[in-house]
Design an enzyme around this catalytic site. Structure first.
Site, short mmCIF file in Angstrom:
data_model
loop_
_atom_site.label_atom_id
_atom_site.label_comp_id
_atom_site.label_asym_id
_atom_site.label_seq_id
_atom_site.Cartn_x
_atom_site.Cartn_y
_atom_site.Cartn_z
N LYS A 121 0.83 -1.22 0.00
CA LYS A 121 0.00 0.00 0.00
C LYS A 121 0.86 1.25 0.00
O LYS A 121 0.47 2.26 -0.56
CB LYS A 121 -0.98 -0.01 1.18
CG LYS A 121 -2.07 -1.05 1.01
CD LYS A 121 -3.36 -0.67 1.70
CE LYS A 121 -4.45 -1.66 1.28
NZ LYS A 121 -5.78 -1.32 1.73
N LYS A 227 -4.56 -9.23 -6.31
CA LYS A 227 -5.82 -9.34 -5.56
C LYS A 227 -6.87 -8.33 -6.05
O LYS A 227 -6.53 -7.20 -6.35
CB LYS A 227 -5.51 -9.07 -4.07
CG LYS A 227 -6.69 -9.23 -3.15
CD LYS A 227 -6.30 -8.94 -1.71
CE LYS A 227 -6.51 -7.49 -1.30
NZ LYS A 227 -7.90 -7.08 -1.20
N LYS A 230 -11.26 -3.34 -3.39
CA LYS A 230 -12.31 -2.34 -3.64
C LYS A 230 -11.76 -0.93 -3.80
O LYS A 230 -12.45 -0.06 -4.32
CB LYS A 230 -13.41 -2.42 -2.57
CG LYS A 230 -12.96 -2.13 -1.16
CD LYS A 230 -14.16 -2.20 -0.22
CE LYS A 230 -13.84 -2.80 1.12
NZ LYS A 230 -12.72 -2.22 1.85
P1 ATP Z 1 -8.96 -2.04 0.29
O1 ATP Z 1 -8.49 -2.00 -1.13
O2 ATP Z 1 -9.59 -0.78 0.75
O3 ATP Z 1 -7.91 -2.57 1.25
P2 ATP Z 1 -10.18 -4.64 0.23
O4 ATP Z 1 -10.99 -5.09 -0.94
O5 ATP Z 1 -8.82 -5.22 0.39
O6 ATP Z 1 -10.18 -3.07 0.24
P3 ATP Z 1 -10.69 -4.81 3.08
O7 ATP Z 1 -11.72 -3.92 3.72
O8 ATP Z 1 -9.27 -4.46 3.24
O9 ATP Z 1 -11.07 -4.94 1.52
O10 ATP Z 1 -10.90 -6.30 3.57
C1 ATP Z 1 -12.15 -6.79 3.99
C2 ATP Z 1 -12.12 -8.31 4.02
O11 ATP Z 1 -12.19 -8.83 2.69
C3 ATP Z 1 -10.85 -8.90 4.62
O12 ATP Z 1 -11.20 -10.04 5.38
C4 ATP Z 1 -10.03 -9.32 3.43
O13 ATP Z 1 -9.14 -10.38 3.71
C5 ATP Z 1 -11.13 -9.76 2.47
N1 ATP Z 1 -10.72 -9.62 1.07
C6 ATP Z 1 -10.37 -8.46 0.47
N2 ATP Z 1 -10.11 -8.66 -0.81
C7 ATP Z 1 -10.27 -9.99 -1.04
C8 ATP Z 1 -10.12 -10.82 -2.18
N3 ATP Z 1 -9.77 -10.30 -3.34
N4 ATP Z 1 -10.35 -12.15 -2.08
C9 ATP Z 1 -10.73 -12.69 -0.87
N5 ATP Z 1 -10.89 -11.95 0.26
C10 ATP Z 1 -10.66 -10.63 0.19
MG MG Z 2 -7.58 -4.54 2.02
#
Ligand code: ATP
Ligand code: MG
Length: 360
Positions: A121, A227, A230
């Site tokens: 990040k 990955k 969002k």
């Molecule tokens: P950001 O980009 O803001 O970090 P993010 O999509 O990574 O968003 P988080 O809020 O950080 O989402 O994570 C929320 C939950 O979703 C966590 O348990 C994380 O491990 C899970 N998660 C996030 N992205 C994935 C993915 N691509 N596949 C499986 N699990 C995911």
């Molecule tokens: Mg995340």
């Protein structure tokens, strides 16, 4: 689901959270939220909208306010039941910040620096900053070494996993349903719990990770070795749970694959393997079974079957979300009563911690 060791079998407490950085993706849904919903029937669950964590990325205040309600409504639409769980906004329970500070003081700089999410990040933040500078000055050829400052790499981003440890340890949670990307952070939580327990006396439960077998890591549609996230700035990299049917179909159609045309699950074919993973996770089947089912189909036929499945799973969630999101007062009331329930447990833990370390 995969678990590690150590936590007493009888521990039935769960904690997990999602940051309000955007509406959730199918990665969040399949990797975490589906487990949240399944666990609520048999476990004592604490779930939060991690607004404090989301401050590590700058957002307009109005956007953040909206995102918090969006995320809360979306999780209810996914099936979280506030009669069964304590579901709240992280910042409403001040003990999260209080315990995070204490744990900061028990975390070695070196171990925080090893966290790969911080490395990724902070690189992204730096690249974004450089792009902004480049855009302002209309610089076409960018030499990163000449740009001064790492303005978007803040201390909060560095301390992010320590706040996460505080979240989990406050509730004596033995189980943490998350995606594979958070496994290293959970290891840190476990180390901090053990360190504190051995320096004082048993205080914290050492939590176990709960990671789904198939959907541990759903990858981006346009860069399938990375990955799906969002907060990615490219909307075509992800499917959001508010995407309309035609948007879902279009995004799946344009998802990056390869050119050999064989439907196989292999590291050499990250695009098609990722789509197989999404299909299997939504259908609750093994990837091998999905591969067998799709033999003889073209990529385009497989994509169209997949799009039908994703649309049929997301549509009811999206419709429920629209209905729930219209009642702001209801969402606020649920959030407040969730925070009250959470605070009862969090304040007890905090008092215990303050007593043990000698400031109370
Ligand atoms: P950001 O980009 O803001 O970090 P993010 O999509 O990574 O968003 P988080 O809020 O950080 O989402 O994570 C929320 C939950 O979703 C966590 O348990 C994380 O491990 C899970 N998660 C996030 N992205 C994935 C993915 N691509 N596949 C499986 N699990 C995911
Ligand atoms: Mg995340």
């Amino acid at each position: 689901m995969q678990t590690t060791n150590d936590t007493p079998k009888e521990n039935k407490i769960v904690y997990s959270a999602i940051q309000p950085t955007n509406i959730v993706t199918i990665g969040n849904y399949l990797g975490a939220i589906k487990n949240w919903v399944a666990l609520q029937y048999d476990y004592d669950c604490f779930y939060s909208v991690a607004d404090l964590h989301s401050l590590t990325v700058y957002m307009e205040p109005a956007t953040l306010r909206k995102n918090i309600l969006d995320l809360y409504a979306m999780l209810l639409a996914c099936g979280i039941d506030t009669n069964k769980v304590s579901f709240f906004k992280q910042s409403s329970v001040v003990e999260h910040s209080q315990l995070a500070w204490v744990l900061n003081c028990y975390t070695y700089f070196g171990e925080a620096r090893r966290m790969t999410q911080f490395k990724e990040k902070s690189t992204n933040a730096f690249t974004g900053f450089i792009q902004q500078v480049g855009d302002v000055f209309n610089i076409k050829e960018r030499n990163t070494s000449t740009v001064v400052g790492r303005d978007n790499v803040n201390v909060g981003l560095f301390a992010y996993p320590i706040l996460q440890a505080a979240d989990i340890l406050l509730y004596n949670a033995g189980h943490v349903p998350i995606g594979a990307d958070q496994k290293q952070h959970l290891e840190l939580s476990r180390n901090l719990a053990e360190r504190f327990n051995s320096r004082y006396s048993p205080t914290f439960v050492v939590p176990e990770v709960l990671i789904p077998k198939v959907a541990a890591k759903i990858n981006s549609l346009d860069e399938p070795t990375k990955k799906m996230s969002k907060s990615n700035t490219n909307p075509n990299s992800m499917i959001l749970l508010i995407d309309e049917d035609d948007v879902i179909v279009r995004k799946i159609k344009r998802a990056v694959t390869d050119s050999d045309g064989n439907i196989e699950n292999s590291d050499k074919k990250p695009g098609i393997s990722n789509l197989l993973k999404i299909y299997s996770a939504f259908m609750d089947c093994k990837v091998d079974n999905a591969v067998a089912e799709m033999q003889g189909k073209t990529y385009s036929q497989f994509k169209s079957i997949l799009a039908d499945v994703v649309v049929s799973k997301i549509r009811p969630i999206r419709e429920k979300f629209v209905e729930l999101r219209a009642d702001k007062q209801y969402l606020q009331d649920c959030m407040d009563s969730g925070a009250e329930k959470a605070k009862l447990v969090a304040s007890k833990t905090m008092n215990k911690v303050y007593r043990k370390i000698g400031i109370q």
